[in-house]
Design a protein around this motif. Structure first.
Motif, short mmCIF file in Angstrom:
data_model
loop_
_atom_site.label_atom_id
_atom_site.label_comp_id
_atom_site.label_asym_id
_atom_site.label_seq_id
_atom_site.Cartn_x
_atom_site.Cartn_y
_atom_site.Cartn_z
N ASN A 1 0.86 -1.25 0.02
CA ASN A 1 -0.10 -0.12 -0.09
C ASN A 1 0.93 1.42 0.08
O ASN A 1 1.35 1.50 0.92
CB ASN A 1 -0.81 0.15 1.27
CG ASN A 1 -1.76 1.09 1.17
OD1 ASN A 1 -1.88 1.98 0.49
ND2 ASN A 1 -2.44 1.48 2.23
N GLN B 1 0.48 4.63 2.39
CA GLN B 1 0.94 4.50 3.70
C GLN B 1 2.27 5.14 3.86
O GLN B 1 2.86 5.38 5.04
CB GLN B 1 0.70 3.07 4.10
CG GLN B 1 1.99 2.12 3.91
CD GLN B 1 1.84 0.75 4.74
OE1 GLN B 1 1.11 0.65 5.49
NE2 GLN B 1 2.19 -0.36 3.78
N TYR B 2 3.21 5.04 2.95
CA TYR B 2 4.43 5.47 3.19
C TYR B 2 4.72 7.03 2.71
O TYR B 2 4.27 7.62 1.80
CB TYR B 2 5.32 4.74 2.23
CG TYR B 2 5.42 3.39 2.22
CD1 TYR B 2 5.91 2.69 3.50
CD2 TYR B 2 4.89 2.70 1.18
CE1 TYR B 2 5.84 1.59 3.58
CE2 TYR B 2 4.82 1.10 1.54
CZ TYR B 2 5.15 0.55 2.61
OH TYR B 2 5.16 -0.95 2.59
N ASP C 1 8.39 5.32 7.88
CA ASP C 1 7.62 4.41 7.40
C ASP C 1 8.30 3.52 6.53
O ASP C 1 8.36 2.30 6.62
CB ASP C 1 6.39 4.93 6.38
CG ASP C 1 5.61 5.86 7.23
OD1 ASP C 1 5.18 5.51 8.50
OD2 ASP C 1 5.23 6.94 6.63
#
Length: 204
Positions: free
Chosen positions: A51, A54-55, A98
């Motif tokens: 995904n 999300q980073y 992340d």
């Protein structure tokens, strides 16, 4: 046959035409090769299940970067270029990231040996070498000619901090053809920018 006859009518001195073409062909080939040397070829691979939204934060992975076989000066150039590109994409550098960013490099030296009337010829492969700064192709008007140039590869890895797994890798490949510091730095920025154009991957 009619077209061939017209050619003879317009160019009765075929030897002069042939000699002229032979004279300019090496220059044309050289121009094509030099222009191709300026391009950076890029590729990317990634985890399709990742995904990417999300980073949002990153940090550099020092243990991986320390293994890159290049000078510390060039490492700093590469890392600055990567940081600038990621910040431009809206990401933030963080101590609690992340994702982690690592790099490694390799290079291959190409050796050109050719013998003909022009002294200009095809390319052969040399051995693996460190990321270096080579020279462009050489040519002359007769005899054997040998020249070398270095093709460098820069790999940029993005690692999921929690999973400790690689989820994206980009690579840039191209010739490093100058010893000029300013041009070297510009070339590194080009490698990084072209490679990171592929991040994040476009949804299919």
């Amino acid at each position: 046959m009619k077209n061939l006859q017209n050619f003879h009518e317009h160019f009765p001195n075929k030897s002069l035409v042939s000699n002229t073409l032979l004279k300019f062909t090496p220059i044309l080939v050289l121009a094509i090769l030099l222009s191709s040397c300026s391009s950076v070829r890029v590729a990317a691979d990634y985890d399709r299940e990742a995904n990417f939204e999300q980073y949002k934060t990153f940090a550099f992975f020092k243990p991986g970067i320390d293994k890159a076989e290049i000078s510390d000066i060039d490492k700093r150039r590469i890392l600055r270029a990567i940081e600038a590109e990621l910040l431009a994409k809206g990401m933030t550098k963080s101590e609690n990231p992340d994702m982690l960013v690592s790099i490694f490099t390799k290079s291959t030296q190409r050796v050109d040996v050719y013998n003909n009337a022009w002294g200009f010829g095809g390319w052969g492969w040399g051995g693996f070498n460190r990321w270096g700064w080579g020279w462009g192709p050489g040519f002359g008007w007769g005899g054997n000619n040998v020249s070398t140039r270095t093709e460098g590869m820069l790999f940029i890895d993005f690692i999921d901090t929690d999973k400790k797994e690689l989820f994206w890798q980009g690579s840039g490949t191209g010739y490093l053809v100058t010893r000029n510091v300013e041009k070297k730095e510009a070339r590194i920025k080009e490698f990084v920018a072209k490679t990171l154009e592929q991040f994040p991957p476009t949804k299919e």
